[in-house]
Design a protein around this motif. Structure first.
Motif, PDB file in Angstrom:
ATOM      1  N   ASN A  29       0.814  -1.231   0.000  1.00  0.00           N
ATOM      2  CA  ASN A  29       0.000   0.000   0.000  1.00  0.00           C
ATOM      3  C   ASN A  29       0.840   1.270   0.000  1.00  0.00           C
ATOM      4  O   ASN A  29       0.398   2.299   0.498  1.00  0.00           O
ATOM      5  CB  ASN A  29      -0.978   0.013   1.183  1.00  0.00           C
ATOM      6  N   GLU A  30       2.050   1.214  -0.513  1.00  0.00           N
ATOM      7  CA  GLU A  30       2.903   2.389  -0.686  1.00  0.00           C
ATOM      8  C   GLU A  30       3.533   2.328  -2.072  1.00  0.00           C
ATOM      9  O   GLU A  30       3.588   1.266  -2.691  1.00  0.00           O
ATOM     10  CB  GLU A  30       4.022   2.430   0.356  1.00  0.00           C
ATOM     11  N   VAL A  31       3.992   3.467  -2.582  1.00  0.00           N
ATOM     12  CA  VAL A  31       4.725   3.485  -3.841  1.00  0.00           C
ATOM     13  C   VAL A  31       6.153   3.049  -3.546  1.00  0.00           C
ATOM     14  O   VAL A  31       6.847   3.677  -2.760  1.00  0.00           O
ATOM     15  CB  VAL A  31       4.704   4.888  -4.480  1.00  0.00           C
ATOM     16  N   TRP A  42       6.095  -3.958  -9.953  1.00  0.00           N
ATOM     17  CA  TRP A  42       6.561  -5.076  -9.146  1.00  0.00           C
ATOM     18  C   TRP A  42       5.705  -6.313  -9.368  1.00  0.00           C
ATOM     19  O   TRP A  42       4.501  -6.220  -9.563  1.00  0.00           O
ATOM     20  CB  TRP A  42       6.497  -4.719  -7.653  1.00  0.00           C
ATOM     21  N   TYR A  43       6.315  -7.478  -9.317  1.00  0.00           N
ATOM     22  CA  TYR A  43       5.628  -8.758  -9.230  1.00  0.00           C
ATOM     23  C   TYR A  43       5.735  -9.195  -7.774  1.00  0.00           C
ATOM     24  O   TYR A  43       6.828  -9.446  -7.272  1.00  0.00           O
ATOM     25  CB  TYR A  43       6.276  -9.805 -10.140  1.00  0.00           C
ATOM     26  N   VAL A  44       4.591  -9.264  -7.096  1.00  0.00           N
ATOM     27  CA  VAL A  44       4.589  -9.512  -5.660  1.00  0.00           C
ATOM     28  C   VAL A  44       4.203 -10.957  -5.388  1.00  0.00           C
ATOM     29  O   VAL A  44       3.181 -11.445  -5.875  1.00  0.00           O
ATOM     30  CB  VAL A  44       3.610  -8.556  -4.942  1.00  0.00           C
ATOM     31  N   GLY A  45       5.019 -11.629  -4.609  1.00  0.00           N
ATOM     32  CA  GLY A  45       4.759 -13.003  -4.198  1.00  0.00           C
ATOM     33  C   GLY A  45       4.367 -13.062  -2.735  1.00  0.00           C
ATOM     34  O   GLY A  45       3.933 -12.070  -2.151  1.00  0.00           O
ATOM     35  N   ARG A  46       4.573 -14.226  -2.113  1.00  0.00           N
ATOM     36  CA  ARG A  46       4.210 -14.384  -0.707  1.00  0.00           C
ATOM     37  C   ARG A  46       5.248 -13.822   0.245  1.00  0.00           C
ATOM     38  O   ARG A  46       4.906 -13.324   1.314  1.00  0.00           O
ATOM     39  CB  ARG A  46       3.984 -15.855  -0.384  1.00  0.00           C
ATOM     40  N   VAL A  47       6.535 -13.902  -0.123  1.00  0.00           N
ATOM     41  CA  VAL A  47       7.582 -13.435   0.778  1.00  0.00           C
ATOM     42  C   VAL A  47       8.506 -12.400   0.147  1.00  0.00           C
ATOM     43  O   VAL A  47       9.332 -11.819   0.837  1.00  0.00           O
ATOM     44  CB  VAL A  47       8.430 -14.602   1.338  1.00  0.00           C
ATOM     45  N   GLY A  55      14.576  -6.894 -12.338  1.00  0.00           N
ATOM     46  CA  GLY A  55      14.643  -8.149 -11.606  1.00  0.00           C
ATOM     47  C   GLY A  55      15.168  -8.055 -10.186  1.00  0.00           C
ATOM     48  O   GLY A  55      15.401  -9.077  -9.550  1.00  0.00           O
ATOM     49  N   THR A  56      15.349  -6.853  -9.662  1.00  0.00           N
ATOM     50  CA  THR A  56      15.791  -6.702  -8.274  1.00  0.00           C
ATOM     51  C   THR A  56      14.711  -7.261  -7.348  1.00  0.00           C
ATOM     52  O   THR A  56      13.538  -6.940  -7.499  1.00  0.00           O
ATOM     53  CB  THR A  56      16.044  -5.221  -7.948  1.00  0.00           C
ATOM     54  N   ALA A  57      15.094  -8.095  -6.403  1.00  0.00           N
ATOM     55  CA  ALA A  57      14.144  -8.697  -5.473  1.00  0.00           C
ATOM     56  C   ALA A  57      14.273  -8.056  -4.097  1.00  0.00           C
ATOM     57  O   ALA A  57      15.380  -7.802  -3.620  1.00  0.00           O
ATOM     58  CB  ALA A  57      14.385 -10.190  -5.373  1.00  0.00           C
ATOM     59  N   LEU A  58      13.121  -7.796  -3.483  1.00  0.00           N
ATOM     60  CA  LEU A  58      13.073  -7.230  -2.136  1.00  0.00           C
ATOM     61  C   LEU A  58      12.172  -8.094  -1.263  1.00  0.00           C
ATOM     62  O   LEU A  58      11.144  -8.586  -1.732  1.00  0.00           O
ATOM     63  CB  LEU A  58      12.498  -5.809  -2.160  1.00  0.00           C
ATOM     64  N   PRO A  59      12.524  -8.267   0.006  1.00  0.00           N
ATOM     65  CA  PRO A  59      11.615  -8.988   0.902  1.00  0.00           C
ATOM     66  C   PRO A  59      10.414  -8.116   1.243  1.00  0.00           C
ATOM     67  O   PRO A  59      10.505  -6.886   1.277  1.00  0.00           O
ATOM     68  CB  PRO A  59      12.477  -9.246   2.137  1.00  0.00           C
ATOM     69  N   LEU A  60       9.278  -8.757   1.483  1.00  0.00           N
ATOM     70  CA  LEU A  60       8.081  -8.027   1.888  1.00  0.00           C
ATOM     71  C   LEU A  60       8.188  -7.660   3.362  1.00  0.00           C
ATOM     72  O   LEU A  60       8.580  -8.482   4.186  1.00  0.00           O
ATOM     73  CB  LEU A  60       6.834  -8.877   1.674  1.00  0.00           C
TER      74      LEU A  60
END
Length: 84
Positions: A29-31, A42-47, A55-60
């Motif tokens: 819920n933020e930019v 972003w492609y958002v997964g479960r974690v 392709g940079t990945a960030l933890p939720l």
């Protein structure tokens, strides 16, 4: 090399993630601007979330607060059953 990773000087574990300071998280819920390219798709997964462009990945942020790494066998109903 191994001496730098052990507690040789009586200090806590030197690579403790809690002491590493600022780290980038994907916040729901933020930019969220990608730290790699600055875009916001972003492609958002479960974690984790992955930038749609570079392709940079960030933890939720929500996953790190309630993930499986937060559980311990020393607390809760299993600890009582194991002690009996």
């Amino acid at each position: 090399m191994m001496n730098s990773m052990t507690t040789a000087r009586g200090e806590s574990f030197p690579h403790n993630p809690g002491f590493r300071g600022y780290h980038v998280l994907y916040r729901e819920n933020e930019v969220n601007h990608c730290p790699g390219c600055g875009r916001t798709h972003w492609y958002v997964g479960r974690v984790s979330a992955e930038c749609g462009f570079c392709g940079t990945a960030l933890p939720l942020a929500e996953a790190t607060a309630r993930g499986t790494g937060g559980f311990s066998r020393a607390h809760g109903p299993l600890a009582i059953a194991d002690a009996a």
